[in-house]
Design a protein around this motif. Structure first.
Motif, PDB file in Angstrom:
ATOM      1  N   UNK A  16       3.987  -0.298  -2.988  1.00 42.54           N
ATOM      2  CA  UNK A  16       3.205  -0.584  -2.824  1.00 42.54           C
ATOM      3  C   UNK A  16       3.227  -1.761  -2.482  1.00 42.54           C
ATOM      4  N   UNK A  17       4.242  -2.903  -1.891  1.00 42.99           N
ATOM      5  CA  UNK A  17       3.713  -4.066  -1.151  1.00 42.99           C
ATOM      6  C   UNK A  17       4.736  -3.863  -0.166  1.00 42.99           C
ATOM      7  N   UNK A  18       5.398  -2.321   0.312  1.00 46.21           N
ATOM      8  CA  UNK A  18       6.733  -2.319   1.572  1.00 46.21           C
ATOM      9  C   UNK A  18       5.465  -2.440   2.459  1.00 46.21           C
ATOM     10  N   UNK A  19       4.594  -1.799   2.736  1.00 43.98           N
ATOM     11  CA  UNK A  19       3.559  -1.695   4.349  1.00 43.98           C
ATOM     12  C   UNK A  19       3.144  -3.364   3.944  1.00 43.98           C
ATOM     13  N   UNK A  20       3.215  -3.385   5.538  1.00 45.04           N
ATOM     14  CA  UNK A  20       2.261  -4.706   5.199  1.00 45.04           C
ATOM     15  C   UNK A  20       0.396  -4.851   5.209  1.00 45.04           C
ATOM     16  N   UNK A  21      -0.288  -6.015   4.943  1.00 46.12           N
ATOM     17  CA  UNK A  21      -1.836  -6.129   4.386  1.00 46.12           C
ATOM     18  C   UNK A  21      -2.021  -5.961   6.274  1.00 46.12           C
ATOM     19  N   UNK A  22      -3.038  -5.286   6.773  1.00 44.49           N
ATOM     20  CA  UNK A  22      -3.221  -4.597   8.169  1.00 44.49           C
ATOM     21  C   UNK A  22      -4.911  -5.618   8.129  1.00 44.49           C
ATOM     22  N   UNK A  23      -5.769  -5.620   9.371  1.00 43.68           N
ATOM     23  CA  UNK A  23      -6.835  -6.348   9.496  1.00 43.68           C
ATOM     24  C   UNK A  23      -7.689  -6.500   8.442  1.00 43.68           C
ATOM     25  N   UNK A  24      -8.220  -4.856   8.339  1.00 48.94           N
ATOM     26  CA  UNK A  24      -9.023  -5.362   7.384  1.00 48.94           C
ATOM     27  C   UNK A  24      -8.630  -5.257   5.657  1.00 48.94           C
ATOM     28  N   UNK A  25      -7.891  -5.120   5.228  1.00 45.35           N
ATOM     29  CA  UNK A  25      -6.847  -5.939   4.179  1.00 45.35           C
ATOM     30  C   UNK A  25      -7.345  -7.486   4.052  1.00 45.35           C
ATOM     31  N   UNK A  71      -4.131  -4.620  -3.738  1.00 47.86           N
ATOM     32  CA  UNK A  71      -4.346  -3.190  -3.712  1.00 47.86           C
ATOM     33  C   UNK A  71      -4.303  -2.965  -5.444  1.00 47.86           C
ATOM     34  N   UNK A  72      -3.988  -3.605  -6.229  1.00 44.55           N
ATOM     35  CA  UNK A  72      -4.036  -3.037  -7.875  1.00 44.55           C
ATOM     36  C   UNK A  72      -5.429  -2.335  -7.698  1.00 44.55           C
ATOM     37  N   UNK A  73      -6.391  -3.305  -7.585  1.00 42.19           N
ATOM     38  CA  UNK A  73      -7.906  -1.963  -8.365  1.00 42.19           C
ATOM     39  C   UNK A  73      -8.042  -1.141  -7.811  1.00 42.19           C
ATOM     40  N   UNK A  74      -7.502  -0.766  -6.603  1.00 36.81           N
ATOM     41  CA  UNK A  74      -7.188   0.268  -5.753  1.00 36.81           C
ATOM     42  C   UNK A  74      -7.620   0.715  -6.005  1.00 36.81           C
ATOM     43  N   UNK A  75      -5.502   0.949  -6.758  1.00 36.31           N
ATOM     44  CA  UNK A  75      -4.891   2.330  -7.751  1.00 36.31           C
ATOM     45  C   UNK A  75      -5.301   2.866  -8.856  1.00 36.31           C
ATOM     46  N   UNK A 109      -1.565  12.842   0.303  1.00 37.76           N
ATOM     47  CA  UNK A 109      -0.976  11.550   0.502  1.00 37.76           C
ATOM     48  C   UNK A 109      -2.051  11.148   1.299  1.00 37.76           C
ATOM     49  N   UNK A 110      -3.548  11.673   1.478  1.00 42.73           N
ATOM     50  CA  UNK A 110      -4.285  11.180   1.468  1.00 42.73           C
ATOM     51  C   UNK A 110      -4.893   9.958   0.363  1.00 42.73           C
ATOM     52  N   UNK A 111      -4.472  11.167  -0.491  1.00 43.06           N
ATOM     53  CA  UNK A 111      -5.544   9.958  -1.333  1.00 43.06           C
ATOM     54  C   UNK A 111      -4.445   8.608  -2.063  1.00 43.06           C
ATOM     55  N   UNK A 112      -2.934   8.493  -1.917  1.00 40.90           N
ATOM     56  CA  UNK A 112      -2.042   7.589  -1.406  1.00 40.90           C
ATOM     57  C   UNK A 112      -2.256   6.210  -0.867  1.00 40.90           C
ATOM     58  N   UNK A 113      -1.994   6.864  -0.064  1.00 46.17           N
ATOM     59  CA  UNK A 113      -2.401   6.080   1.478  1.00 46.17           C
ATOM     60  C   UNK A 113      -3.884   5.251   0.908  1.00 46.17           C
ATOM     61  N   UNK A 114      -5.125   5.247   1.005  1.00 43.25           N
ATOM     62  CA  UNK A 114      -6.232   4.815   0.521  1.00 43.25           C
ATOM     63  C   UNK A 114      -6.227   3.980  -1.303  1.00 43.25           C
ATOM     64  N   UNK A 115      -5.291   4.026  -1.869  1.00 41.80           N
ATOM     65  CA  UNK A 115      -4.881   4.006  -3.164  1.00 41.80           C
ATOM     66  C   UNK A 115      -4.169   3.102  -2.833  1.00 41.80           C
ATOM     67  N   UNK A 116      -3.031   2.521  -2.123  1.00 44.65           N
ATOM     68  CA  UNK A 116      -2.310   1.215  -1.803  1.00 44.65           C
ATOM     69  C   UNK A 116      -2.869   0.444  -0.555  1.00 44.65           C
TER      70      UNK A 116
END
Length: 621
Positions: A16-25, A71-75, A109-116
């Protein structure tokens, strides 16, 4: 169904927190930390309503703002989408189709991407899906109809305050009611036209306060100039990417099958080439064609039995494509049309379940699931999202000295720096300026800053410019550090410019990175760059020795402070006004009026600390 939800939760919690927060996040985090009034004011000038940011503001106040907590609320919203899609498909079609649709959404993968991802797309999908279920209950003359009316109104009001594209789903529901249910010869429905219009009017009236707030706070809105121009070929590619990304996600691409085949034929004995070809062939050679066949079969089957699914899927798609044609700008359809992904999964599941005999159903369904699983494994192996500022922040934190200033180009990339520096002392050192020629004037006024950190994102026109160009631009400074992250396919460049006579008070010693999963940036610096005084510089940037590299920019004027904005600004000129606005400076300073005797933005008020940095950091504390 409970097992599918548990399986989906495990897939979404993993990394869940493996990837960095990108600009929009980081923009979500930034807006959520603003005072409530300025949060609303900024949302009034932005492309997103304030619902998500208000929710994140409350959430981070209770649970903190680590990447996992952001990211947890969106998960949780993504899990709610799976359950609501199951309820919808079971009420219209059958339980087997509903279970398979839920399984597809769980593994997608599309759903998991936006869940994270700490953005509003999973949340608005859950809200519009819940409102759609309420609409279907009203059509079916379910008991306790007043509950579904209240639920329909509240959920759509919340969705419209979460993302404006929720209006596309409201339009789809109305299109289905007026052009399908109210046609002559149709059986009487549970609601009359007058009742339905009154229900929609209640939704629109609830949006009036926010609309009034937007109209009462005019300003420089966000245009669409930053989007790429749209052509006929580009539009076809957008639709192709929509199907590809909704099925196998963002980290695998259709043309990789051709690349894998060429490499395999060229190096048939290489194990890596063979494994890569098998991986991409199972995804795009077998999985995606099976998904296309099942989708088309489901589309044919639902034209009578579940026609509402078709309306809810294709009306938003058609309206958004029409909008793209009107503004002649491309959009990331798979992101903005996240709201139709549950209906896409239901059509895919309906086409798969309808296959006979059972062995074909199992074979095709297994092929689809294997393709999604392989694409998901590629997503999990991807270490970053966009530009990763974790090693940049680690480097600056380790070598920062009092009096240093930090500037990012393009200017809006200072948001990831604010998040990952996580130190008010460093926040005060960040200068928010739109163009580097503004910063050149700042240096002309304050020519004795000890050291300047320049962080260049790959979006910057100066990203590949040789180091000598910066020394010609700022002749009172010398390059003492020039490093890029990551080493392979770099996206962020960090330069440290020191004034004459500056001496470092630190030692560039390598040590293992122990926080936030960051790479060991000090080893990278020690190996490639010299951190000594300016008079004893070591190796320069890789492009410094190129005889043609100087042509990347026009020749700068020798007079410092009179640099042409055309020579410096380039592509990020079109971002003018996107984040920095007249009212935005007021929001950051906390002042409602600017005194006529107040010094200009780049003047000096205290040594080593720019005036804009102090109110910004004070606001975020």
């Amino acid at each position: 169904m409970l097992g599918i939800l548990v399986f989906a939760l495990a897939l979404r919690l993993y990394h869940l927190d493996h990837q960095n927060l990108w600009l929009d996040e980081t923009l979500t985090w930034w807006d959520a930390r603003l005072p409530t009034y300025w949060l609303l004011r900024r949302s009034a000038l932005n492309v997103h309503p304030p619902g998500t940011f208000l929710m994140v503001k409350l959430w981070t106040h209770l649970f903190g703002s680590t990447p996992a907590m952001l990211r947890l609320p969106f998960l949780l919203s993504s899990l709610l989408v799976i359950w609501l899609a199951f309820v919808l498909a079971r009420s219209i079609l059958s339980t087997p189709i509903a279970l398979l649709a839920a399984a597809v959404l769980a593994l997608s993968p599309h759903q998991i991407y936006f869940a994270q991802e700490a953005r509003m797309y999973a949340l608005v999908t859950a809200l519009t899906l819940g409102a759609t279920i309420c609409y279907l209950r009203l059509r079916q003359k379910a008991p306790a109809r007043w509950r579904y009316r209240v639920g329909f109104a509240l959920l759509f009001v919340a969705a419209l305050h979460t993302h404006y594209f929720a209006a596309l789903m409201l339009a789809a529901v109305n299109a289905h009611f007026f052009f399908h249910d109210v046609r002559p010869g149709r059986s009487p429905q549970s609601m009359t036209v007058r009742e339905w219009i009154g229900l929609n009017a209640s939704v629109l009236l609830a949006v009036v306060p926010w609309t009034t707030f937007v109209l009462l706070h005019p300003g420089i809105g966000v245009g669409q100039d930053w989007r790429p121009p749209l052509s006929l070929i580009g539009g076809i590619k957008e639709l192709r990417d929509l199907f590809s990304q909704m099925t196998v996600g963002y980290n695998v691409y259709p043309w990789e099958l051709i690349t894998a085949l060429v490499n395999y034929r060229r190096y048939p004995e290489a194990a890596d080439a063979r494994a890569f070809f098998i991986h991409r062939f199972l995804i795009f050679g077998l999985g995606v064609p099976a998904m296309i066949a099942c989708f088309l079969r489901g589309l044919w089957l639902l034209r009578r039995r579940g026609e509402v699914i078709l309306w809810l899927c294709f009306v938003p798609l058609g309206m958004l494509v029409l909008g793209m044609m009107m503004i002649r700008r491309g959009m990331e359809l798979s992101r903005y049309l996240m709201i139709i992904s549950p209906y896409f999964a239901i059509m895919l599941a309906a086409g798969t379940v309808s296959l006979n005999p059972v062995k074909w159903r199992l074979l095709v369904g297994g092929t689809v699931m294997v393709a999604m699983g392989l694409a998901l494994s590629t997503y999990y192996r991807t270490p970053t999202r966009g530009s990763d500022y974790r090693p940049v922040a680690q480097l600056i934190r380790r070598h920062y000295e009092p009096g240093d200033v930090i500037i990012a180009d393009p200017f809006y990339m200072d948001r990831p720096l604010f998040y990952y520096l996580s130190d008010p002392r460093l926040w005060r050192a960040i200068i928010h300026t739109t163009y580097l020629d503004d910063f050149t004037e700042y240096l002309r006024v304050r020519a004795r800053l000890p050291r300047v950190w320049v962080v260049l994102d790959h979006r910057s026109d100066l990203f590949d410019v040789p180091a000598e160009r910066f020394e010609r631009l700022w002749p009172t400074y010398s390059i003492v550090l020039d490093v890029m992250f990551p080493e392979r396919f770099p996206k962020v460049r960090v330069l440290s410019l020191a004034s004459t006579g500056w001496k470092p008070s630190f030692r560039a010693e390598s040590r293992p990175a122990s926080e936030e999963g960051e790479s060991n940036s000090s080893e990278n610096v020690k190996r490639r760059h010299h951190l000594g005084p300016p008079g004893d510089r070591g190796r320069r940037h890789a492009h410094a020795g190129s005889p043609d590299a100087g042509n990347r920019l026009s020749v700068q004027r020798t007079n410092v402070g009179s640099e042409s904005s055309d020579a410096l600004s380039g592509r990020h000129r079109r971002y003018r006004g996107r984040f920095r606005r007249p009212d935005h400076d007021l929001a950051l300073s906390g002042r409602h009026r600017r005194s006529p005797t107040r010094p200009p933005p780049h003047s000096v008020t205290s040594p080593g600390i720019p005036p804009r940095g102090e109110p910004t950091a004070a606001l975020l504390l």
